[in-house]
Every structure is written in structure tokens, then in C-alpha cells.
Design an enzyme around this catalytic site. Structure first.
Site, PDB file in Angstrom:
ATOM      1  N   PHE A 143       0.742  -1.126   0.076  1.00 11.26           N
ATOM      2  CA  PHE A 143       0.080  -0.005  -0.054  1.00 11.26           C
ATOM      3  C   PHE A 143       0.895   1.199   0.045  1.00 11.26           C
ATOM      4  O   PHE A 143       1.849   1.618   0.829  1.00 11.26           O
ATOM      5  CB  PHE A 143      -0.911   0.261   1.184  1.00 11.26           C
ATOM      6  N   ASP A 230       9.244   2.998   2.118  1.00  8.25           N
ATOM      7  CA  ASP A 230       8.166   3.858   2.135  1.00  8.25           C
ATOM      8  C   ASP A 230       8.004   3.620   3.799  1.00  8.25           C
ATOM      9  O   ASP A 230       7.301   2.613   4.298  1.00  8.25           O
ATOM     10  CB  ASP A 230       6.969   3.056   1.436  1.00  8.25           C
ATOM     11  N   LYS A 259       2.531  10.855   7.203  1.00  6.61           N
ATOM     12  CA  LYS A 259       1.656  10.719   8.604  1.00  6.61           C
ATOM     13  C   LYS A 259       1.976  11.343   9.714  1.00  6.61           C
ATOM     14  O   LYS A 259       1.963  12.373  10.066  1.00  6.61           O
ATOM     15  CB  LYS A 259       1.444   8.909   8.624  1.00  6.61           C
TER      16      LYS A 259
HETATM   17  C1  LIG Z   1      -0.908   5.988   4.379  1.00  7.54           C
HETATM   18  C2  LIG Z   1       0.188   5.402   3.757  1.00  7.54           C
HETATM   19  C3  LIG Z   1       0.476   6.007   2.385  1.00  7.54           C
HETATM   20  C4  LIG Z   1      -0.452   7.161   1.901  1.00  7.54           C
HETATM   21  O1  LIG Z   1      -0.369   8.211   2.707  1.00  7.54           O
HETATM   22  P1  LIG Z   1      -1.474   9.466   2.258  1.00  7.54           P
HETATM   23  O2  LIG Z   1      -1.042  10.494   3.158  1.00  7.54           O
HETATM   24  O3  LIG Z   1      -2.880   8.761   2.702  1.00  7.54           O
HETATM   25  O4  LIG Z   1      -1.498   9.614   0.704  1.00  7.54           O
HETATM   26  C5  LIG Z   1       1.299   5.566   1.549  1.00  7.54           C
HETATM   27  N1  LIG Z   1       2.206   4.437   2.121  1.00  7.54           N
HETATM   28  C6  LIG Z   1       1.847   3.856   3.251  1.00  7.54           C
HETATM   29  C7  LIG Z   1       3.014   2.812   3.818  1.00  7.54           C
HETATM   30  C8  LIG Z   1       0.961   4.363   3.943  1.00  7.54           C
HETATM   31  O5  LIG Z   1       0.568   3.659   5.189  1.00  7.54           O
END
Ligand SMILES: *Cc1c(COP(=O)(O)O)cnc(C)c1O
Length: 409
Positions: A143, A230, A259
Site C-alpha cells: 500500500f 516507504d 503521517k
Molecule cells: C498511508 C500510507 C500511504 C499514503 O499516505 P496518504 O497520506 O494517505 O496519501 C503511503 N504508504 C504507506 C505505507 C501508508 O501507510
């Protein structure tokens, strides 16, 4: 049962908001530390923390003060001009994480997009891959956000169906399989990047085998491929280290943050890299109206400062161990608990039911009634990720409430 007041909030949101989520039926109006309150004043443990965006706790006093102070001075300049906060903020953040530079963005998905652009450009200009041939390897169950390019390499059908034509240049391989990564690298000399989550959060808190990240990094070095971590969900102390990659002493070529970089206040994300990689982006080749604004810069600096000053990594480790130990005790009592997994305070219970079963949702409703907010992810897993400031007494109280909820099912 919901009150008519709660129902009216829910109905209005459902009527006027795009219906892309399936929220737990609870209407929140206040937050402080590890707790949130609904419109009737009922108090809950927040065991989601807005998908780990409020690691520092709701309405964190330190971040709030910095936010208020800056919002009265200057909030947005665009990067058409310099501002008095951005340099200081990025000097601090890059020194904490140990990189030359940071590209400031706003949302997580945007930062992922930016990292992919940097990686491709590096591929053409530094690695000298043939024009338009660059390929980036990603993992099954990933994700990375919701933009058109990012969903192009999602393995979830509902994320991508009827959003095509999709972006090409990505290959999905199995997560936590070093052999598959090696084979992919061997088969194509045009590979420029490997994008990976150190723990798959949305994927259901999937923790790879120890050594996977280090071995992947080594392979990336061998094949001259950028290792892109990520860390949007796993970063900033969530798993017991500043970055989850630090558990294996891996230094990614590119780190993506989001985040909790916001402390829950104001969307801030960023891409960290050294000059030799970041330097491929030149004037006019990337940008964002809000990226690098002084308010976001101050918020991000304070969010990291708080995490370090309060040693949230240590607390995530001790509280995470306490939490999992106690969940293990519940496992011997409740047959529905199949497995407990996670690291630090990013944890999940895998339930002994199918991914389409109604039981996980029912359990979340029971927990809500008892005062713990947590939601199913990937069908039969319940993620538990409280703010990292949680203490022992609060963990034990939450365990009791979770225990009661299982008993009531
Ligand atoms: C939440 C998340 C995203 C996307 O972040 P947004 O601020 O919702 O666009 C990307 N990668 C990971 C691992 C995430 O948990």
C-alpha cells in the site's frame, strides 16, 4: 445503538461526502493524548491513531503551541519565495535522519510519487538506462497511496479497477522473498528502484523475516538499484526505532515519510535522499504549492523533536512487548485469536475466521462499545496502533477492554 444525534452526523456525512470509506459508527469531536471522545462525551482509547499519523498523541501540546505561534505569523508563501522556517526545519530533520536533503510535500501518496520520479530520473541520468525503459520493483500486498500511478502497481483489485489506463514500468513480486527479488534483478538490467514497506501496514501488519531488508539492500547495491523505503506508516518511532529499517541497520537510498511527520495537525510529507540522488531534480522539474510552507515546516520539526525528546521509540518497544505478551495470554483464552504479530506499537490480531466473515466487524463494534477504537484490515486482521505516548496502566486497561469484547462475541 446510536443516538439520533449520532445518526444525524452520520447521515449528513454519508449524504454529502464521497462514500469511499466504511467508517466504524462512532462520531468523534475531541481528542487528547491516547484518548478521543464522541459527541456525547464517551471516552475511547484510540488504537488506530489515524493510521499512525498521531504517534505523538492527539492535540499534542508542544506541537499545538508551535502550530499556533506560526499560524499567527506566516502560513504560506509558496516556494516562489524563501521563508524563515523551511531551512531550519529541514536542517534539523535531515540531520536527525542522516540525509543531505529533503523534498517537502504534503500527503503520503504525493511523496511516493515524488520518490518514483526521482528514482526514474536517476535511472536515466545516472544509471544510464535506455529512454522510457526504467522499471521499478514493488511488492505484492503493498500500500503506497491512491494516485493513478501508485494504484497502477497495487495488487488490490478494488484499488485499480476501472481507473485505467494505468501507468506502466512496475513489476510486482512476492513480499518477503529474497529469491524472487534476485531473479527480478537478474532478468532486467533496466531496473532502477525497489520500493518496499519495512512492514506492510495496510497489508495487515505483515512483518517480513529478519534479514529481509538487509538482504534486499545488499542486492540493490549489487545491481545498482535504489532501495526506496516507504516509512510513511512505520517511520517516526512506530515500530520501536526512528525508522523500521533501523532494526536491520539498513540505510535506504530514499526514505519516504508522511503521517506522523504531521503530528496529526497539518499534512506534511517528505522524501529524504543524498545530494547525488536528489540532485537529479532541477528547477521546474517538480513542485507543490503547499510543499515546504512555513507552517508545515514548523509542525514537522516539532513533531520529530517531540518523538526524540520523549524517546517514543523506547516506549513503543516496551509498551509493544507488554501489549503483545498480554494479547498472547488472551489467545489461550479466546479461540478466535489465531495469531498475534507486529513490532513496537504496530500490531495486529489475526482472527480465526475467513477474510469475508462478519466477525471482525462485530468485534470492532464490541470494542467500540467497551471503549477501544480499532478496525479490521484485510478482512480478518484487527490492527492495534495506539499513540506512542501510551503508558503501562493504559495498555493494561485496554487489554481488559479487548478481553471483555472477545468474551461478549
Ligand atoms: C498511508 C500510507 C500511504 C499514503 O499516505 P496518504 O497520506 O494517505 O496519501 C503511503 N504508504 C504507506 C505505507 C501508508 O501507510
Amino acid at each position: 445503538m446510536l443516538s439520533s444525534k449520532e445518526n444525524s452526523y452520520i447521515k449528513k456525512e454519508e449524504k454529502f461526502c464521497s462514500n469511499t470509506y466504511h467508517p466504524l459508527p462512532v462520531v468523534l469531536s475531541r481528542g487528547k493524548g491516547v484518548f478521543v471522545w464522541d459527541v456525547h462525551g464517551k471516552k475511547y482509547f484510540d488504537f488506530l491513531s489515524s493510521y499512525s499519523a498521531v504517534n505523538q498523541g492527539h492535540c499534542n501540546r508542544k506541537i499545538l503551541n508551535a502550530f499556533l505561534k506560526q499560524s499567527k505569523k506566516l502560513t504560506l508563501t509558496s516556494r516562489a519565495f524563501y521563508n524563515s522556517e523551511l531551512g531550519d526545519s529541514l536542517e534539523y530533520i535531515t540531520s536527525v535522519f542522516g540525509y543531505d536533503k529533503m523534498l517537502p510535500m504534503n500527503s503520503g501518496a504525493e511523496a511516493v510519487e515524488a520518490a518514483l520520479k526521482i528514482c526514474r530520473k536517476w535511472g536515466y541520468e545516472v544509471k544510464k538506462v535506455a529512454k522510457n525503459k526504467a522499471k521499478i520493483i514493488v511488492c505484492n500486498g503493498n500500500f503506497h497511496g491512491r494516485t493513478t500511478t501508485v494504484i497502477s502497481f497495487s495488487s488490490s483489485k478494488e484499488s485499480k479497477e476501472n481507473f485505467g489506463p494505468l501507468t506502466v514500468g512496475f513489476e510486482i513480486i512476492e513480499y518477503n522473498n529474497i529469491q524472487k527479488l534476485n531473479e527480478a534483478f537478474k532478468a532486467d538490467k533496466n531496473i532502477v528502484g525497489f520500493l518496499v514497506e519495512p512492514i506492510q501496514g495496510e497489508g495487515g501488519v505483515v512483518v517480513p523475516d529478519e534479514g529481509y531488508l538487509m538482504k534486499s539492500k545488499k542486492l540493490c547495491e549489487k545491481y545498482n538499484v535504489l532501495f526506496i523505503a516507504d516509512e510513511i506508516q512505520t517511520g517516526i518511532c512506530r515500530t520501536g526505532k526512528l525508522l523500521a529499517c533501523h532494526h536491520e541497520e539498513v540505510r535506504p537510498d530514499i526514505v519516504i515519510l508522511g503521517k506522523a511527520l504531521s503530528g496529526g495537525f497539518y499534512p506534511v510529507s517528505g522524501v529524504l535522499a543524498d545530494s547525488k540522488i536528489m540532485g537529479v531534480l532541477k528547477v521546474g522539474q517538480h513542485g507543490s504549492t503547499f510543499g515546504g510552507n512555513p507552517l508545515g515546516a514548523v509542525v514537522a520539526k516539532e513533531s520529530i523533536k517531540f518523538a526524540l525528546n520523549k524517546n517514543l521509540s523506547n516506549n513503543a518497544t516496551t509498551m509493544g512487548n507488554l501489549f503483545r505478551d498480554n494479547l498472547e495470554k488472551l489467545r489461550s483464552k479466546h479461540k478466535l485469536i489465531k495469531k498475534i504479530r507486529g513490532k513496537g506499537l504496530l500490531n495486529a490480531i489475526v482472527l480465526d475466521c475467513s477474510e469475508t466473515s462478519k466477525i471482525p466487524w462485530e468485534l470492532s463494534l464490541k470494542m467500540r462499545n467497551n471503549g477501544v477504537l480499532a478496525k479490521p484490515t484485510q478482512g480478518n486482521k484487527i490492527r492495534f496502533a495506539p499513540p506512542l505516548i501510551i503508558n503501562k496502566k493504559q495498555i493494561l486497561k485496554a487489554i481488559k477492554l479487548i478481553d471483555t469484547s472477545f468474551s461478549e462475541l
